[in-house]
Design an enzyme around this catalytic site. Structure first.
Site, PDB file in Angstrom:
ATOM      1  N   CYS A  78       0.820  -1.213   0.000  1.00 29.97           N
ATOM      2  CA  CYS A  78       0.000   0.000   0.000  1.00 29.97           C
ATOM      3  C   CYS A  78       0.855   1.265   0.000  1.00 29.97           C
ATOM      4  O   CYS A  78       0.510   2.268  -0.636  1.00 29.97           O
ATOM      5  CB  CYS A  78      -0.956   0.000   1.188  1.00 29.97           C
ATOM      6  SG  CYS A  78      -0.149  -0.071   2.802  1.00 29.97           S
ATOM      7  N   HIS A 333      -1.617   1.411   7.369  1.00 32.00           N
ATOM      8  CA  HIS A 333      -2.038   1.374   5.961  1.00 32.00           C
ATOM      9  C   HIS A 333      -1.882   2.770   5.373  1.00 32.00           C
ATOM     10  O   HIS A 333      -2.105   3.777   6.050  1.00 32.00           O
ATOM     11  CB  HIS A 333      -3.495   0.915   5.859  1.00 32.00           C
ATOM     12  CG  HIS A 333      -4.020   0.882   4.455  1.00 32.00           C
ATOM     13  ND1 HIS A 333      -3.622  -0.068   3.542  1.00 32.00           N
ATOM     14  CD2 HIS A 333      -4.895   1.710   3.809  1.00 32.00           C
ATOM     15  CE1 HIS A 333      -4.237   0.156   2.385  1.00 32.00           C
ATOM     16  NE2 HIS A 333      -5.013   1.223   2.527  1.00 32.00           N
TER      17      HIS A 333
END
Length: 392
Positions: A78, A333
């Site tokens: 990510c 994330h």
């Protein structure tokens, strides 16, 4: 029998003699075909304008609506995905990328970061799927110790990828353009407080690493506060004293940085991860607003700048992208909010999912002290309103 055997031997020799030039001709033909194939590939890559931005809600030459393309998460990628989208959405960067020298051999191509980025960009532009897999580029980066299934720091990964791109670009003019596009220039000042000794040194950096706490661990409240604190003079006393050649001993020094040059694409690193006792890393999630428009002439004082009026005339910026982090240092994330340079609309790139968002959505990355796992801006990327040098 002897004549028949002699004829057979002669015919074999003749066959072998004829086969060699046929092999050579076939090899030459294969080489020509490979050369033509490579040439066609280079032409195809060169024809790619290099902007994933063109896919964002615009229409193609056939008037068919196109969509922004995402990147699938391939092993905690990510962070890489977010940075790649920021690179690809920057038309100034992709105009440099599309002019690279394509490596001749397959092994070289596999290990060449700019080339693998160009292949990925071409796949994003030419494909019809909602997202593509950045596997080839991820494997390419793994050869340079950028591992999969690792929690990367976006600021550190940006520096690593950028330096690999620069190192593997063969054309000096492209390296120069890349430097001009991203590099910040500052002048470091060190002045002894006991004598007249002063040392000045020019240096460059790719990001402005802004602390979010002052020296007394108080939270800075705005981006302007962070910038002013970064360029504020610091007194080096007690155990921080420096050795003065003129005094012949350690003395108190005054240290400060002055801004010389700002690039077309300015990357600001909000240092939300800080060390505490016992080497524990803590995330700062407190509220820190940042503007859509940023004018450094209104932020810094004259004493904090070492630039002429012509340079300072180009210090007005628009916010281009925000790389945001949610979660903790060990379990987090990343996603990217990017404003299309052609449409002027905001999009959220969250791995394979891409959607249009509003400025209010982007402001949700300001942070909140009570939401430690919430989404907070980590990298701010600003773009000059009025570029001072033309791009090809």
């Amino acid at each position: 029998m002897g004549q028949r055997g002699g004829r057979q031997e002669t015919s074999k020799k003749l066959e072998m003699a004829l086969r060699e030039p046929m092999k050579a001709e076939a090899k030459a033909q294969n080489n020509e075909e490979e050369a033509e194939e490579l040439k066609a590939k280079v032409q195809t890559l060169a024809s790619v304008f290099g902007v994933a931005d063109l896919k964002n809600g615009l229409t193609s030459s056939f008037s068919v609506p196109t969509e922004a393309i995402g990147l699938y998460n391939v092993g905690h990628s990510c962070c890489l995905n977010s940075l790649l989208q920021v690179f690809f959405m920057n038309i100034h960067f992709t105009r440099i990328l599309r002019r690279i020298t394509v490596p001749l051999y397959a092994e070289q191509q596999k290990k060449n970061v700019p080339y693998q980025m160009l292949l990925l960009l071409e796949e994003m532009q030419c494909g019809k799927q909602k997202a593509v897999y950045p596997i080839a580029l991820a494997y390419c980066l793994s050869a340079y110790k950028v591992k999969l299934f690792v929690q990367h720091d976006a600021a550190q990964l940006f520096l690593t990828v950028w330096n690999l791109i620069k190192r593997q670009m063969k054309k000096p003019e492209l390296v120069e353009e890349l430097n001009d596009l991203y590099t910040i220039c500052i002048q470091e000042h060190l002045a002894c407080q006991k004598c007249s000794f002063e040392e000045k040194k020019n240096s460059s950096m790719l990001t402005l690493p802004l602390p979010l706490l002052d020296s007394n661990c108080r939270m800075l409240e705005t981006l302007k506060d962070c910038l002013q604190y970064f360029f504020h003079p610091e007194e080096l006393t007690d155990h921080n004293m420096c050795f003065c050649d003129q005094c012949g001993r350690k003395t108190p020094f005054r240290q400060c940085m002055k801004l010389i040059h700002l690039p077309q694409t300015l990357t600001i690193h909000l240092k939300r991860f800080c060390f505490e006792k016992a080497a524990h890393i803590h995330k700062l999630s407190h509220y820190l607003p940042f503007p859509q428009d940023l004018d450094f002439n209104a932020v810094l004082t004259e004493s904090q700048c070492q630039a002429d009026d012509n340079e300072k005339a180009g210090w007005q910026y628009d916010l281009f992208a925000v790389v945001a982090h949610s979660g903790s240092i060990s379990c987090g994330h990343y996603c990217a909010y990017i404003r299309s340079l052609t449409e002027r609309k905001w999009y959220c790139f969250n791995d394979s999912e891409v959607c249009q968002v509003s400025w209010d959505d982007v402001k949700c990355t300001y942070g909140h002290s009570n939401l430690h796992w919430g989404e907070t801006a980590y990298l701010l990327i600003y773009m000059k309103k009025h570029p001072q040098w033309p791009y090809p």
